[in-house]
Design a protein around this motif. Sequence first.
Motif, PDB file in Angstrom:
ATOM      1  N   HIS A 217      55.461  28.184 -33.842  1.00 36.67           N
ATOM      2  CA  HIS A 217      55.828  29.080 -34.947  1.00 36.67           C
ATOM      3  C   HIS A 217      55.032  30.380 -34.935  1.00 36.67           C
ATOM      4  O   HIS A 217      55.418  31.351 -35.593  1.00 36.67           O
ATOM      5  CB  HIS A 217      55.678  28.373 -36.301  1.00 36.67           C
ATOM      6  CG  HIS A 217      54.296  27.848 -36.563  1.00 36.67           C
ATOM      7  ND1 HIS A 217      53.979  26.517 -36.506  1.00 36.67           N
ATOM      8  CD2 HIS A 217      53.149  28.485 -36.887  1.00 36.67           C
ATOM      9  CE1 HIS A 217      52.702  26.344 -36.793  1.00 36.67           C
ATOM     10  NE2 HIS A 217      52.172  27.529 -37.028  1.00 36.67           N
ATOM     11  N   ASP A 218      53.918  30.418 -34.194  1.00 38.85           N
ATOM     12  CA  ASP A 218      53.129  31.648 -34.094  1.00 38.85           C
ATOM     13  C   ASP A 218      53.718  32.648 -33.106  1.00 38.85           C
ATOM     14  O   ASP A 218      53.378  33.837 -33.158  1.00 38.85           O
ATOM     15  CB  ASP A 218      51.699  31.335 -33.623  1.00 38.85           C
ATOM     16  CG  ASP A 218      50.919  30.477 -34.588  1.00 38.85           C
ATOM     17  OD1 ASP A 218      50.951  30.782 -35.798  1.00 38.85           O
ATOM     18  OD2 ASP A 218      50.269  29.518 -34.145  1.00 38.85           O
ATOM     19  N   ILE A 219      54.562  32.204 -32.180  1.00 43.95           N
ATOM     20  CA  ILE A 219      54.896  33.039 -31.040  1.00 43.95           C
ATOM     21  C   ILE A 219      56.378  33.189 -30.746  1.00 43.95           C
ATOM     22  O   ILE A 219      56.808  34.211 -30.211  1.00 43.95           O
ATOM     23  CB  ILE A 219      54.156  32.509 -29.780  1.00 43.95           C
ATOM     24  CG1 ILE A 219      54.135  33.562 -28.670  1.00 43.95           C
ATOM     25  CG2 ILE A 219      54.736  31.186 -29.314  1.00 43.95           C
ATOM     26  CD1 ILE A 219      53.339  34.802 -29.004  1.00 43.95           C
ATOM     27  N   VAL A 220      57.213  32.192 -31.089  1.00 48.97           N
ATOM     28  CA  VAL A 220      58.621  32.225 -30.672  1.00 48.97           C
ATOM     29  C   VAL A 220      59.325  33.491 -31.147  1.00 48.97           C
ATOM     30  O   VAL A 220      60.060  34.137 -30.395  1.00 48.97           O
ATOM     31  CB  VAL A 220      59.363  30.965 -31.158  1.00 48.97           C
ATOM     32  CG1 VAL A 220      60.878  31.138 -31.043  1.00 48.97           C
ATOM     33  CG2 VAL A 220      58.925  29.756 -30.346  1.00 48.97           C
TER      34      VAL A 220
ATOM     35  N   ALA B  61      39.226  47.586 -27.454  1.00 46.23           N
ATOM     36  CA  ALA B  61      39.559  46.250 -27.957  1.00 46.23           C
ATOM     37  C   ALA B  61      39.577  46.285 -29.477  1.00 46.23           C
ATOM     38  O   ALA B  61      38.677  46.844 -30.110  1.00 46.23           O
ATOM     39  CB  ALA B  61      38.555  45.213 -27.460  1.00 46.23           C
ATOM     40  N   ARG B  62      40.612  45.691 -30.063  1.00 44.40           N
ATOM     41  CA  ARG B  62      40.759  45.643 -31.516  1.00 44.40           C
ATOM     42  C   ARG B  62      41.063  44.215 -31.934  1.00 44.40           C
ATOM     43  O   ARG B  62      41.654  43.438 -31.173  1.00 44.40           O
ATOM     44  CB  ARG B  62      41.893  46.573 -31.999  1.00 44.40           C
ATOM     45  CG  ARG B  62      41.773  48.004 -31.524  1.00 44.40           C
ATOM     46  CD  ARG B  62      40.504  48.678 -32.011  1.00 44.40           C
ATOM     47  NE  ARG B  62      40.453  48.778 -33.475  1.00 44.40           N
ATOM     48  CZ  ARG B  62      39.340  49.009 -34.154  1.00 44.40           C
ATOM     49  NH1 ARG B  62      38.186  49.119 -33.526  1.00 44.40           N
ATOM     50  NH2 ARG B  62      39.375  49.109 -35.464  1.00 44.40           N
ATOM     51  N   PHE B  63      40.696  43.870 -33.191  1.00 48.07           N
ATOM     52  CA  PHE B  63      40.773  42.486 -33.630  1.00 48.07           C
ATOM     53  C   PHE B  63      41.506  42.344 -34.972  1.00 48.07           C
ATOM     54  O   PHE B  63      41.656  43.306 -35.723  1.00 48.07           O
ATOM     55  CB  PHE B  63      39.363  41.900 -33.750  1.00 48.07           C
ATOM     56  CG  PHE B  63      38.499  42.165 -32.551  1.00 48.07           C
ATOM     57  CD1 PHE B  63      38.912  41.761 -31.293  1.00 48.07           C
ATOM     58  CD2 PHE B  63      37.297  42.853 -32.677  1.00 48.07           C
ATOM     59  CE1 PHE B  63      38.134  42.011 -30.176  1.00 48.07           C
ATOM     60  CE2 PHE B  63      36.515  43.115 -31.561  1.00 48.07           C
ATOM     61  CZ  PHE B  63      36.925  42.690 -30.308  1.00 48.07           C
ATOM     62  N   SER B  64      41.957  41.124 -35.242  1.00 49.61           N
ATOM     63  CA  SER B  64      42.516  40.709 -36.537  1.00 49.61           C
ATOM     64  C   SER B  64      43.818  41.397 -36.910  1.00 49.61           C
ATOM     65  O   SER B  64      44.067  41.678 -38.080  1.00 49.61           O
ATOM     66  CB  SER B  64      41.482  40.936 -37.664  1.00 49.61           C
ATOM     67  OG  SER B  64      40.346  40.146 -37.438  1.00 49.61           O
ATOM     68  N   ALA B  65      44.672  41.651 -35.936  1.00 46.66           N
ATOM     69  CA  ALA B  65      45.980  42.242 -36.240  1.00 46.66           C
ATOM     70  C   ALA B  65      47.090  41.204 -36.304  1.00 46.66           C
ATOM     71  O   ALA B  65      48.199  41.520 -36.722  1.00 46.66           O
ATOM     72  CB  ALA B  65      46.336  43.298 -35.204  1.00 46.66           C
ATOM     73  N   ASP B  66      46.811  39.954 -35.872  1.00 48.67           N
ATOM     74  CA  ASP B  66      47.792  38.876 -35.931  1.00 48.67           C
ATOM     75  C   ASP B  66      49.119  39.303 -35.294  1.00 48.67           C
ATOM     76  O   ASP B  66      49.130  39.888 -34.221  1.00 48.67           O
ATOM     77  CB  ASP B  66      47.957  38.394 -37.379  1.00 48.67           C
ATOM     78  CG  ASP B  66      46.670  37.784 -37.920  1.00 48.67           C
ATOM     79  OD1 ASP B  66      46.225  36.783 -37.349  1.00 48.67           O
ATOM     80  OD2 ASP B  66      46.103  38.331 -38.891  1.00 48.67           O
ATOM     81  N   CYS B  67      50.244  39.044 -35.974  1.00 46.58           N
ATOM     82  CA  CYS B  67      51.551  39.336 -35.389  1.00 46.58           C
ATOM     83  C   CYS B  67      51.772  40.833 -35.162  1.00 46.58           C
ATOM     84  O   CYS B  67      52.572  41.227 -34.305  1.00 46.58           O
ATOM     85  CB  CYS B  67      52.658  38.771 -36.267  1.00 46.58           C
ATOM     86  SG  CYS B  67      52.560  39.262 -38.009  1.00 46.58           S
ATOM     87  N   TYR B  68      51.065  41.674 -35.907  1.00 54.09           N
ATOM     88  CA  TYR B  68      51.198  43.117 -35.724  1.00 54.09           C
ATOM     89  C   TYR B  68      50.818  43.543 -34.307  1.00 54.09           C
ATOM     90  O   TYR B  68      51.358  44.514 -33.770  1.00 54.09           O
ATOM     91  CB  TYR B  68      50.311  43.868 -36.724  1.00 54.09           C
ATOM     92  CG  TYR B  68      51.080  44.544 -37.820  1.00 54.09           C
ATOM     93  CD1 TYR B  68      51.764  45.731 -37.580  1.00 54.09           C
ATOM     94  CD2 TYR B  68      51.111  44.009 -39.095  1.00 54.09           C
ATOM     95  CE1 TYR B  68      52.467  46.358 -38.600  1.00 54.09           C
ATOM     96  CE2 TYR B  68      51.809  44.626 -40.116  1.00 54.09           C
ATOM     97  CZ  TYR B  68      52.487  45.797 -39.862  1.00 54.09           C
ATOM     98  OH  TYR B  68      53.185  46.406 -40.866  1.00 54.09           O
ATOM     99  N   ALA B  69      49.875  42.824 -33.705  1.00 55.73           N
ATOM    100  CA  ALA B  69      49.405  43.204 -32.379  1.00 55.73           C
ATOM    101  C   ALA B  69      50.549  43.218 -31.371  1.00 55.73           C
ATOM    102  O   ALA B  69      50.689  44.151 -30.574  1.00 55.73           O
ATOM    103  CB  ALA B  69      48.309  42.242 -31.924  1.00 55.73           C
TER     104      ALA B  69
ATOM    105  N   GLY C  39      52.633  39.011 -41.544  1.00 58.38           N
ATOM    106  CA  GLY C  39      54.070  39.218 -41.455  1.00 58.38           C
ATOM    107  C   GLY C  39      54.815  37.900 -41.474  1.00 58.38           C
ATOM    108  O   GLY C  39      54.243  36.831 -41.206  1.00 58.38           O
ATOM    109  N   THR C  40      56.085  37.970 -41.818  1.00 54.92           N
ATOM    110  CA  THR C  40      56.969  36.803 -41.767  1.00 54.92           C
ATOM    111  C   THR C  40      57.649  36.768 -40.403  1.00 54.92           C
ATOM    112  O   THR C  40      58.269  37.749 -39.990  1.00 54.92           O
ATOM    113  CB  THR C  40      58.025  36.878 -42.883  1.00 54.92           C
ATOM    114  OG1 THR C  40      57.358  36.844 -44.148  1.00 54.92           O
ATOM    115  CG2 THR C  40      59.000  35.718 -42.787  1.00 54.92           C
ATOM    116  N   LEU C  41      57.514  35.639 -39.713  1.00 56.91           N
ATOM    117  CA  LEU C  41      58.100  35.477 -38.385  1.00 56.91           C
ATOM    118  C   LEU C  41      59.317  34.574 -38.463  1.00 56.91           C
ATOM    119  O   LEU C  41      59.245  33.449 -38.977  1.00 56.91           O
ATOM    120  CB  LEU C  41      57.078  34.871 -37.420  1.00 56.91           C
ATOM    121  CG  LEU C  41      55.815  35.696 -37.158  1.00 56.91           C
ATOM    122  CD1 LEU C  41      54.919  34.972 -36.151  1.00 56.91           C
ATOM    123  CD2 LEU C  41      56.163  37.085 -36.658  1.00 56.91           C
TER     124      LEU C  41
END
Length: 259
Positions: free
Chosen positions: A212-215, A184-192, A102-104
Amino acid sequence: MPQPDFLPFIHKLASASGEEILPFFRNHVQAENKASGNAFDPVTEGDRAGEVVMRDMITKAYPEHGIIGEEFGISNPDSDYIWVLDPIDGTRSFIAGVPTWGTLVGLLHKGKPVAGMMAQAFTGERFYGDGHSAFSKNNYGTKPLKTRECTSLGHATLFTTDPRMFKGREREAYLSIENQVQLARFSADCYAYCMVAGGFADLVIETELKPHDIVALIPIIEGAGGIISSWTGGPATEGGNIIAAGDKRIHEEALKLFA
C-alpha cells in the motif's frame, strides 16, 4: 484488449477520502501507535475514515474487485483487479501538521500496476498516471509529468524518509549512495516519488515498504519516464527495499552499489 479508464473513478475516490480526512488535519488529532516495543507506527481517525469511504465506493461500483487497504486488510484477494489503498501515507507528517502526506490509490490488474494517484487534499494537488503517461493537477491547471536527465549520482538529488530506517548492511549500502549525491532530503514520504516524476529530484531510496506504500506510485513514476524497482532490480509491487529513479543511468549505478 485495452484497459478500462479507471482514472475518473480514482479522482472521485480521492475527493471523497479528502473530505473525510481534512477535518482531522491540524486539529490536534490523537494518534494511536500500531507498533509494539519502541517502534512508532501511528494511525488516526482520519486514516480510518478515509479508507472506509473509499472501500464503500469501490464495493458499490465494482463489487467483483478486490481491495488491499492499510487499515482494514484484504478482501476478494483472487480478483483480477485489486485496489491498493493508503488513506494517509505519511501519518507522522500528518500528526505534525506538515502537508507532505497524501492519499494513495493504486490499481493492480493481474498483479500489474495499471493506474495510480497521490492526492494531497490540503494543497489540492494530485499526481496520477497509468504507466504510459502521468500528470499533475492543482489550482493552476493540469500538466504532464516528465522525469529529468541525470548522468551520475554526483549530480543527483536524493530523497529518503529517514536514514535511521536503514540497519546493518542496508545502512552501509544506502550511505554509499547518499555520500555521493549532490543533495539529500528527508521526510517527504509519497511526495518524494512525485518530485522525481516531475523532474525536481532524481532518486528515492526506501526500505520496509508495504504494497500500500508503493503500488499507487509505480504508474506515476513509469508514466513520467522513470524506473522503479527493488534493490535487486525486481518488481516493486510487493514493497520491501525500493529504489525509484528518473534516469535509468543512475538507477543502474545505484543497483551496482546495492549489489
